[in-house]
Scaffold this active site. Structure first.
Site, PDB file in Angstrom:
ATOM      1  N   PHE A 200      -2.036  -2.531   4.242  1.00 51.22           N
ATOM      2  CA  PHE A 200      -3.472  -2.752   4.101  1.00 51.22           C
ATOM      3  C   PHE A 200      -3.922  -2.434   2.677  1.00 51.22           C
ATOM      4  CE2 PHE A 200      -2.738  -1.331   8.465  1.00 51.22           C
ATOM      5  CZ  PHE A 200      -3.514  -2.174   9.240  1.00 51.22           C
ATOM      6  N   ASP A 201      -4.790  -3.267   2.130  1.00 50.83           N
ATOM      7  CA  ASP A 201      -5.589  -2.862   0.988  1.00 50.83           C
ATOM      8  C   ASP A 201      -6.634  -1.861   1.499  1.00 50.83           C
ATOM      9  OD1 ASP A 201      -6.843  -2.791  -1.531  1.00 50.83           O
ATOM     10  OD2 ASP A 201      -8.154  -4.463  -1.010  1.00 50.83           O
TER      11      ASP A 201
END
Length: 358
Positions: A200-201
């Protein structure tokens, strides 16, 4: 034909009954596990074009129209589609389910995969044949016949919606449903078959776009000052916080059995933030939510593609197409989350409605 060990077979008296039982067991259809109730499961909705490659069919629809498209699908019903961008991710979800069922036979806290497609039901046979060909456990289908999937996504308590149609994904995000537009990588990269890996960013994916708004409006220096001043104030949640939370809930089921190091789910935070100047707030926000990622990579603006190539996630979520493109080029299946200030004035153009456009 008589099975081994029956009265009429030569030498039956000398054959054990186990051999006869095995004969009949092999004749019986293999029993599939029961699907969990939607309210108990972690529901992953996947579009047909995300799960399978359908470029040829899409070309026929665009160039020759719907009747030629339907005829082509019916004529090729017995030919399975090739795996698409979401296929390895779905296989990894099923691998996790297999281990969960072994540890918790009566639990319905499992991944439940729903196939979402704009196709009419008459075209669905080829999809069913393809799912059976690859031995996928997908029992729930929504063939909407051109209607919006949003209502169905809500009815299934969807935790994540993956599609190749950016317009559908934007509509889901606007309705509060975690969603992303998935892209096929430029080259194939082998991924784990036994451990689900999700990257995930941070900002505008797990977290809100509060910090990105500061960068856009006032620049990096002001952003660093803002993050330092607000280090102990948790960021608001972003669109995929709930999905990370769901993954964490399943991870804890393995931890409680003493299997932390053998857990078949691994999560990663891969952010352009700098650890020294703005990393603490990101980690403290996760802690305030009672969440964590197994690994946190603060790249201070460096390209994400090379690090993702080392991680080899089944999917990587980011709100900026620049990072999505960089991941794709290095062989990572990347998904764009159309949320936050980075999307303003960049909404996808309205595209022609297609029967399999999700």
């Amino acid at each position: 034909m008589e099975p081994p060990g029956t009265a009429g077979a030569p030498g039956a008296a000398g054959r054990p009954w186990e051999e006869a039982k095995a004969f009949y067991d092999n004749l019986a259809p293999k029993k599939k596990p029961k699907s969990p109730k939607p309210e108990n499961a972690i529901t992953i909705a996947v579009s047909s074009r995300a799960l399978f490659r359908m470029e040829e069919e899409q070309k026929i629809y665009n160039e020759q129209g719907v009747e030629a498209y339907v005829k082509y699908q019916l004529d090729h019903e017995s030919e399975p589609f090739l795996p698409g961008a979401a296929f390895p991710f779905v296989k990894a979800l099923e691998a996790v389910n297999t281990q969960l069922r072994e540890l918790y036979p009566d639990s319905e806290e499992l991944f439940d995969i729903v196939l979402m497609t704009n196709n009419h039901a008459q075209v669905g046979v080829r999809l069913i044949n393809s799912i059976n060909h690859y031995d996928l456990f997908i029992e729930r289908f929504c063939m909407t016949g051109g209607n919006s999937p949003i209502g169905y996504l809500k009815a299934y308590h969807t935790n994540l919606y993956l599609s190749s149609d950016a317009e559908k994904v934007s509509g889901a995000i606007e309705e509060g449903i975690a969603a992303a537009t998935i892209f096929s990588p430029s080259k194939d990269l082998e991924v784990s078959e036994n451990q689900l890996r999700v990257a995930f960013d941070g900002d505008a994916v797990l977290f809100s776009d509060e910090s990105e708004q500061i960068v856009k409006a006032h620049g990096l220096d002001m952003f660093f000052e803002h993050e330092k001043a607000h280090e102990n104030k948790p960021l608001a949640q972003g669109p995929l916080k709930g999905f990370l939370e769901a993954l964490g809930k399943l991870q804890k089921k393995f931890y409680s059995k003493g299997l932390r190091m053998e857990c078949p789910i691994r999560t990663y935070l891969v952010t352009a933030r700098s650890a020294a100047s703005s990393g603490a707030r990101a980690l403290k926000t996760l802690r305030s939510w009672g969440l964590e990622t197994d690994e946190a990579l603060f790249l201070a603006g460096a390209p994400k593609g090379p690090l993702l190539k080392k991680i080899r996630p089944h999917i990587f979520f980011d709100d900026q197409m620049f990072h999505v493109e960089g991941a794709k080029e290095m062989g990572t299946v990347a998904a764009h989350v159309p949320y936050g200030v980075a999307q303003k004035h960049k909404r996808p153009a309205q595209e022609k409605q297609t029967p399999n456009s999700k």
